[in-house]
Write a protein that holds these residues in place. Structure first.
Motif, PDB file in Angstrom:
ATOM      1  N   LEU A   1      26.666  18.015   2.880  1.00  0.00           N
ATOM      2  CA  LEU A   1      26.742  19.404   2.398  1.00  0.00           C
ATOM      3  C   LEU A   1      28.174  19.725   1.941  1.00  0.00           C
ATOM      4  CD1 LEU A   1      24.522  21.249   5.017  1.00  0.00           C
ATOM      5  CD2 LEU A   1      24.186  21.358   2.545  1.00  0.00           C
ATOM      6  N   GLN A   2      29.114  19.253   2.714  1.00  0.00           N
ATOM      7  CA  GLN A   2      30.523  19.507   2.346  1.00  0.00           C
ATOM      8  C   GLN A   2      30.894  18.797   1.050  1.00  0.00           C
ATOM      9  OE1 GLN A   2      33.636  18.703   5.048  1.00  0.00           O
ATOM     10  NE2 GLN A   2      33.010  20.306   6.472  1.00  0.00           N
ATOM     11  N   LYS A   3      30.427  17.564   0.932  1.00  0.00           N
ATOM     12  CA  LYS A   3      30.744  16.769  -0.258  1.00  0.00           C
ATOM     13  C   LYS A   3      30.142  17.435  -1.515  1.00  0.00           C
ATOM     14  CE  LYS A   3      30.094  12.195  -2.070  1.00  0.00           C
ATOM     15  NZ  LYS A   3      29.013  11.255  -2.076  1.00  0.00           N
ATOM     16  N   VAL A   4      28.895  17.859  -1.386  1.00  0.00           N
ATOM     17  CA  VAL A   4      28.221  18.479  -2.534  1.00  0.00           C
ATOM     18  C   VAL A   4      28.902  19.806  -2.894  1.00  0.00           C
ATOM     19  CG1 VAL A   4      26.057  19.629  -3.170  1.00  0.00           C
ATOM     20  CG2 VAL A   4      26.027  17.265  -2.369  1.00  0.00           C
ATOM     21  N   ARG A   5      29.266  20.530  -1.878  1.00  0.00           N
ATOM     22  CA  ARG A   5      29.969  21.811  -2.108  1.00  0.00           C
ATOM     23  C   ARG A   5      31.241  21.601  -2.934  1.00  0.00           C
ATOM     24  NH1 ARG A   5      30.717  26.882  -0.108  1.00  0.00           N
ATOM     25  NH2 ARG A   5      28.780  26.923   1.020  1.00  0.00           N
ATOM     26  N   SER A   6      31.904  20.455  -2.713  1.00  0.00           N
ATOM     27  CA  SER A   6      33.148  20.185  -3.448  1.00  0.00           C
ATOM     28  C   SER A   6      32.865  19.945  -4.935  1.00  0.00           C
ATOM     29  CB  SER A   6      33.893  18.990  -2.841  1.00  0.00           C
ATOM     30  OG  SER A   6      33.186  17.804  -3.151  1.00  0.00           O
TER      31      SER A   6
ATOM     32  N   ALA B   1      12.536   5.843  -7.618  1.00  0.00           N
ATOM     33  CA  ALA B   1      12.205   6.201  -6.225  1.00  0.00           C
ATOM     34  C   ALA B   1      13.250   5.621  -5.277  1.00  0.00           C
ATOM     35  CB  ALA B   1      10.816   5.677  -5.856  1.00  0.00           C
ATOM     36  N   ARG B   2      13.644   4.391  -5.543  1.00  0.00           N
ATOM     37  CA  ARG B   2      14.626   3.743  -4.662  1.00  0.00           C
ATOM     38  C   ARG B   2      15.960   4.511  -4.694  1.00  0.00           C
ATOM     39  NH1 ARG B   2      18.837   1.012  -4.468  1.00  0.00           N
ATOM     40  NH2 ARG B   2      19.148   0.942  -6.720  1.00  0.00           N
ATOM     41  N   ILE B   3      16.369   4.929  -5.885  1.00  0.00           N
ATOM     42  CA  ILE B   3      17.647   5.662  -5.996  1.00  0.00           C
ATOM     43  C   ILE B   3      17.536   7.028  -5.299  1.00  0.00           C
ATOM     44  CG2 ILE B   3      19.288   6.696  -7.629  1.00  0.00           C
ATOM     45  CD1 ILE B   3      18.494   4.452  -9.617  1.00  0.00           C
ATOM     46  N   LEU B   4      16.413   7.688  -5.489  1.00  0.00           N
ATOM     47  CA  LEU B   4      16.220   8.987  -4.811  1.00  0.00           C
ATOM     48  C   LEU B   4      16.313   8.816  -3.302  1.00  0.00           C
ATOM     49  CD1 LEU B   4      13.226  10.666  -6.709  1.00  0.00           C
ATOM     50  CD2 LEU B   4      15.573  11.517  -6.589  1.00  0.00           C
ATOM     51  N   ARG B   5      15.712   7.737  -2.816  1.00  0.00           N
ATOM     52  CA  ARG B   5      15.745   7.474  -1.369  1.00  0.00           C
ATOM     53  C   ARG B   5      17.195   7.270  -0.914  1.00  0.00           C
ATOM     54  NH1 ARG B   5      12.160   3.563  -1.556  1.00  0.00           N
ATOM     55  NH2 ARG B   5      10.315   4.831  -1.310  1.00  0.00           N
ATOM     56  N   ALA B   6      17.941   6.523  -1.713  1.00  0.00           N
ATOM     57  CA  ALA B   6      19.335   6.238  -1.347  1.00  0.00           C
ATOM     58  C   ALA B   6      20.194   7.509  -1.411  1.00  0.00           C
ATOM     59  CB  ALA B   6      19.897   5.167  -2.280  1.00  0.00           C
ATOM     60  N   ARG B   7      19.811   8.452  -2.285  1.00  0.00           N
ATOM     61  CA  ARG B   7      20.601   9.677  -2.435  1.00  0.00           C
ATOM     62  C   ARG B   7      19.909  10.896  -1.809  1.00  0.00           C
ATOM     63  NH1 ARG B   7      22.334   9.972  -8.744  1.00  0.00           N
ATOM     64  NH2 ARG B   7      23.097  12.004  -8.020  1.00  0.00           N
ATOM     65  N   LYS B   8      19.046  10.629  -0.849  1.00  0.00           N
ATOM     66  CA  LYS B   8      18.183  11.687  -0.297  1.00  0.00           C
ATOM     67  C   LYS B   8      18.973  12.885   0.254  1.00  0.00           C
ATOM     68  CE  LYS B   8      13.909  11.375   2.311  1.00  0.00           C
ATOM     69  NZ  LYS B   8      13.364  10.680   3.473  1.00  0.00           N
ATOM     70  N   LEU B   9      19.955  12.606   1.089  1.00  0.00           N
ATOM     71  CA  LEU B   9      20.698  13.717   1.694  1.00  0.00           C
ATOM     72  C   LEU B   9      21.453  14.502   0.623  1.00  0.00           C
ATOM     73  CD1 LEU B   9      22.178  12.371   5.051  1.00  0.00           C
ATOM     74  CD2 LEU B   9      20.130  13.751   4.676  1.00  0.00           C
TER      75      LEU B   9
ATOM     76  N   GLU C   1       0.848  -1.196   0.000  1.00  0.00           N
ATOM     77  CA  GLU C   1       0.000   0.000   0.000  1.00  0.00           C
ATOM     78  C   GLU C   1       0.889   1.255   0.000  1.00  0.00           C
ATOM     79  OE1 GLU C   1      -3.320   1.809   2.988  1.00  0.00           O
ATOM     80  OE2 GLU C   1      -2.743  -0.279   3.246  1.00  0.00           O
ATOM     81  N   PHE C   2       0.451   2.296  -0.666  1.00  0.00           N
ATOM     82  CA  PHE C   2       1.255   3.533  -0.697  1.00  0.00           C
ATOM     83  C   PHE C   2       1.367   4.137   0.703  1.00  0.00           C
ATOM     84  CE2 PHE C   2       1.314   8.160  -0.655  1.00  0.00           C
ATOM     85  CZ  PHE C   2       2.517   8.386  -1.301  1.00  0.00           C
ATOM     86  N   ARG C   3       2.564   4.558   1.041  1.00  0.00           N
ATOM     87  CA  ARG C   3       2.810   5.263   2.313  1.00  0.00           C
ATOM     88  C   ARG C   3       3.709   6.458   2.013  1.00  0.00           C
ATOM     89  NH1 ARG C   3      -0.505   3.317   4.920  1.00  0.00           N
ATOM     90  NH2 ARG C   3      -0.527   1.428   6.146  1.00  0.00           N
ATOM     91  N   ASN C   4       3.421   7.600   2.623  1.00  0.00           N
ATOM     92  CA  ASN C   4       4.279   8.776   2.401  1.00  0.00           C
ATOM     93  C   ASN C   4       5.677   8.530   2.968  1.00  0.00           C
ATOM     94  OD1 ASN C   4       1.299  10.259   2.948  1.00  0.00           O
ATOM     95  ND2 ASN C   4       2.460  10.959   1.191  1.00  0.00           N
ATOM     96  N   GLU C   5       6.658   9.023   2.239  1.00  0.00           N
ATOM     97  CA  GLU C   5       8.063   8.895   2.662  1.00  0.00           C
ATOM     98  C   GLU C   5       8.283   9.727   3.936  1.00  0.00           C
ATOM     99  OE1 GLU C   5      10.380   7.068   1.342  1.00  0.00           O
ATOM    100  OE2 GLU C   5      12.110   7.896   2.375  1.00  0.00           O
ATOM    101  N   PRO C   6       8.842   9.133   4.976  1.00  0.00           N
ATOM    102  CA  PRO C   6       9.092   9.931   6.183  1.00  0.00           C
ATOM    103  C   PRO C   6      10.243  10.925   5.982  1.00  0.00           C
ATOM    104  CG  PRO C   6       9.857   7.669   6.484  1.00  0.00           C
ATOM    105  CD  PRO C   6       9.247   7.730   5.121  1.00  0.00           C
ATOM    106  N   CYS C   7      10.213  12.022   6.708  1.00  0.00           N
ATOM    107  CA  CYS C   7      11.297  13.010   6.617  1.00  0.00           C
ATOM    108  C   CYS C   7      12.250  12.829   7.792  1.00  0.00           C
ATOM    109  CB  CYS C   7      10.719  14.432   6.669  1.00  0.00           C
ATOM    110  SG  CYS C   7       9.894  14.880   5.153  1.00  0.00           S
ATOM    111  N   ALA C   8      13.529  13.040   7.531  1.00  0.00           N
ATOM    112  CA  ALA C   8      14.534  12.887   8.590  1.00  0.00           C
ATOM    113  C   ALA C   8      14.347  13.981   9.645  1.00  0.00           C
ATOM    114  CB  ALA C   8      15.930  12.990   7.981  1.00  0.00           C
TER     115      ALA C   8
END
Ligand code: NAP
Length: 523
Positions: A33-38, A112-120, A11-18
């Motif tokens: 944040l540091q990694k992305v900044r690089s 969706a699975r990849i987005l979840r894995a790369r969420k941060l 059943e569909f469930r909304n993705e929880p937020c950290a």
């Protein structure tokens, strides 16, 4: 029955937020944040089907918290490339449209699975490119995941046999088939969720997509295109056409092989698209469909018997979350005269305590507005507001360095005022006094838009009245008017807020499909 392979989805469930108050989540986000900044300043080519293209003419995407920082450089499309994008999407349509629905569903779930894995990581790009605070960025990514998960399940439902009457001596069927080439044009304010939602809806239904992202947030779009490719979507079924809407938008919309346009953005661009799409072009053999989700001038009504403290918190969150840059943001508070002074006083006191500053610092509740242009327009509206009402909070200096504007409240605003009627799309709230509840509802409806609205009241009869006559697509009682959840609150507005579509609801995918009836004589 290929649809049965995916019919066992949970059943569909909304993705929880950290929860970033938890130290481990906070540390993880700081590291990302540091990694992305690089990776700032990286150059991205545009991509038509499988071809990466460098045009040399580059779009510079900056960090609105610190515009000296270049987040990404993106090659801009030309009108010729826009034509080529539609042609190649048209050429890819026969094969993609015949890919079994179960396979398309599988790919969207994989995205969706990849987005979840790369969420941060996506959170961090949103913080830097869109100026979202951590919490707002996390909600944007969670919504993108929700759209993919929800539309996957919807496609399972729509690819199953549809209930039609069986005539004696016949086998009767109705099947949903895709439309053709869809031009997908998202805004910058939900650069991942809205882009992912419209693209997922286009692709899962078997259409090919030409995605033209906002010029303010092309890096988030380029990262999402990576997700689609990593998920296994064939290269030919979508194009990422970075570039200016004014340079390539008309070409995409007018192309005779474009079958539909899924647009989210401002009223004026939406109206232009609708008008251009309606004109028949040589060689065009269909009437184009336009799915347009446009602006808002959303109101919260505060009744005489409402819990004023709760109303103050609901209005604050709705008006100033993401700097008021949500189509659902509250930009008008309409308050019964009996609690008006108390409400304005409490609201202004709380607004003055809101911390504004760079969005990568989680102690800031508000980050920057999206661009220098937006900052200038909003400041002009604040000057207009000072003439049209009484400045109750904000309107003064903000931190330097980024496109910052403090939360601004203009009280005693008349309904004829520009700041009561026009979408500002920034942290500016007009507060208006109503004689009674009926008057408040009439004021709330005194708008060309009809997107979201809320009522704070403890009177069941008043809530019933609002349910009947507050003319908005998304109405909320005793809570904020932002934060629609996929599945629970199908989202989209009336009148100049768009074509009455409902993203994240059971009717949405039908806008990307057409129904075919097949009747076979038996016996
Ligand atoms: P915008 O200026 O209308 O731009 C939206 C998109 O349209 C961008 O990708 C833009 O590209 C493109 N565009 C510009 N001119 C075009 C043209 N002539 N033909 C085709 N495309 C063109 O809106 P925005 O500033 O990005 O977003 C804010 C607006 O979106 C607000 O009005 C807000 O209320 C609305 N919105 C509505 C909803 C909803 O669900 N109803 C949700 C979110 C936002 P460029 O960036 O290259 O110009």
């Amino acid at each position: 029955m290929e649809w049965m392979a995916t019919a066992t989805l949970s059943e569909f469930r909304n993705e929880p937020c950290a929860d970033f108050s938890v130290p481990v989540n906070r540390q993880a986000m700081e590291a990302v944040l540091q990694k992305v900044r690089s990776q700032f300043g990286h150059e991205y080519q545009l991509r038509i089907a499988g071809d990466w293209i460098a045009t040399g003419d580059k779009l510079i995407s900056v960090n609105p918290s610190n515009p000296q920082e270049i987040v990404g450089l993106h090659h801009k499309a030309t009108p010729e490339l826009a034509n080529r994008a539609v042609e190649s999407a048209y050429a890819a349509f026969p094969q993609w449209s015949r890919t079994p629905a179960g396979e398309r569903v599988r790919l969207v779930l994989e995205a969706a699975r990849i987005l979840r894995a790369r969420k941060l990581e996506f959170d961090a790009w949103l913080v830097y490119e869109a100026g979202k605070t951590w919490v707002e960025a996390e909600a944007d990514v969670a919504e993108a995941i929700d759209f993919c998960e929800y539309y996957a399940r919807e496609m399972v439902r729509l690819s199953a046999p549809q209930p039609v009457v069986q005539l004696p001596g016949e086998h009767d069927e109705m099947i949903y088939i895709p439309l053709g080439v869809g031009v997908v044009i998202p805004p910058w304010n939900f650069p991942l969720a809205i882009l992912a939602g419209m693209a997922a809806a286009t692709l899962v239904t078997g259409n090919t997509a030409v995605i033209k992202p906002s010029s303010e947030t092309p890096t988030v779009a380029a990262k999402f295109a990576e997700v689609l490719l990593d998920a296994g979507f064939p290269e030919s079924c979508f194009t990422l056409l970075t570039g200016s809407g004014s340079a390539v938008g008309d070409v995409l919309v007018e192309h005779p092989k474009t079958r539909f346009i899924a647009f989210t953005g401002s009223r004026d661009v939406g109206l232009r698209i609708n008008e251009l799409a309606a004109r028949h072009r040589p060689g065009q053999i269909w009437i184009k469909r336009v799915i347009a989700e446009m602006g808002g001038k959303d109101a919260i009504v505060v009744d005489a018997n409402a819990d004023v403290d709760k109303a103050v918190d609901g209005v604050l969150a709705s008006a100033f979350g993401y700097q008021g840059q949500k189509c659902s943001a509250c930009s008008r508070a309409i308050v019964d005269g009996k609690v008006y002074d108390q409400f304005v006083e409490k609201l202004s006191a709380k607004a003055k305590n809101i911390k504004v500053g760079p969005s990568d610092d989680p102690s800031n509740y508000m980050g920057p507005v999206i661009s220098a242009g937006a900052q200038k327009t909003i400041l002009q509206y604040i000057e207009t507001g000072k003439r049209e009402g009484r400045l109750a909070a904000g309107g003064d200096a903000a931190p330097e360095g980024g496109y910052f504007i403090p939360p601004t409240i203009i009280a005693d605003v008349e309904p004829s005022a520009r700041i009561f009627q026009e979408e500002i799309f920034g942290p500016v709230l007009a507060v208006t006094k109503a004689r009674d509840f009926e008057h408040a509802l009439a004021l709330a409806n005194d708008s060309q838009y009809g997107l979201t609205g809320a009522v704070f009241s403890n009177d069941p009869e008043h809530l019933r009245q609002a349910k009947e006559s507050f003319h908005v697509g998304n109405l909320y009682f005793n809570r904020k008017c932002t934060g629609a959840m996929v599945g629970a609150h199908p989202f989209g507005g009336f009148n100049m807020s768009g074509t009455d579509s409902k993203a994240g609801g059971p009717d949405y995918l039908l806008l990307f499909l057409q129904a075919k009836s097949v009747a076979a004589k038996v016996g």
